[in-house]
Motif scaffolding. Structure first.
Motif, mmCIF file in Angstrom:
data_model
loop_
_atom_site.group_PDB
_atom_site.id
_atom_site.type_symbol
_atom_site.label_atom_id
_atom_site.label_comp_id
_atom_site.label_asym_id
_atom_site.label_seq_id
_atom_site.Cartn_x
_atom_site.Cartn_y
_atom_site.Cartn_z
ATOM 1 N N SER A 1 -7.808 1.900 91.290
ATOM 2 C CA SER A 1 -6.837 2.413 89.626
ATOM 3 C C SER A 1 -7.721 2.689 89.197
ATOM 4 C CB SER A 1 -5.725 1.697 90.099
ATOM 5 O OG SER A 1 -5.274 1.577 89.047
ATOM 6 N N PHE A 2 -8.315 1.657 88.703
ATOM 7 C CA PHE A 2 -9.870 0.482 87.837
ATOM 8 C C PHE A 2 -10.373 2.092 87.626
ATOM 9 C CE2 PHE A 2 -13.804 -0.867 85.599
ATOM 10 C CZ PHE A 2 -13.691 -1.550 84.854
ATOM 11 N N SER B 1 -9.997 5.167 88.385
ATOM 12 C CA SER B 1 -9.783 6.646 87.836
ATOM 13 C C SER B 1 -9.456 7.031 86.509
ATOM 14 C CB SER B 1 -8.334 6.664 88.547
ATOM 15 O OG SER B 1 -7.604 5.726 88.352
ATOM 16 N N THR B 2 -9.444 5.342 85.855
ATOM 17 C CA THR B 2 -9.115 5.176 84.416
ATOM 18 C C THR B 2 -10.706 5.502 83.584
ATOM 19 O OG1 THR B 2 -9.790 2.993 84.358
ATOM 20 C CG2 THR B 2 -7.166 3.516 84.330
#
Length: 83
Positions: free
Chosen positions: A33-34, A36-37
């Motif tokens: 998730s991190f 992908s930002t």
């Protein structure tokens, strides 16, 4: 004070909802998730190299570990394993 409140709730039949317990994420879920930002802010080469390191090295070791279970010692032991 708290016991008075609880006794009142019990006598009145009031249901007190407990606070939701925040689930601790697995490191792999957090990392994916991190990262992908930042995909749109990095060059393609950087992202390809980063994805390769994450998939081949980091996720196999720490992907299914709770974030709270990762320690400095566990990271150092992993570095030592890598040589």
């Amino acid at each position: 004070m708290l016991s008075m409140y609880l006794n009142l709730c019990i006598s009145e039949g009031i249901v007190v909802q407990p606070k939701a317990v925040k689930q601790i994420p697995m490191f792999g879920d957090y990392l994916v998730s991190f990262l992908s930002t930042f995909k749109n802010k990095q060059s393609n080469t950087t992202m390809v190299n980063r994805d390769r390191v994450v998939k081949n090295h980091i996720l196999p070791k720490f992907g299914s570990t709770l974030i709270t279970d990762i320690t400095v010692t566990s990271i150092q032991a992993w570095f030592d394993e890598l040589g």
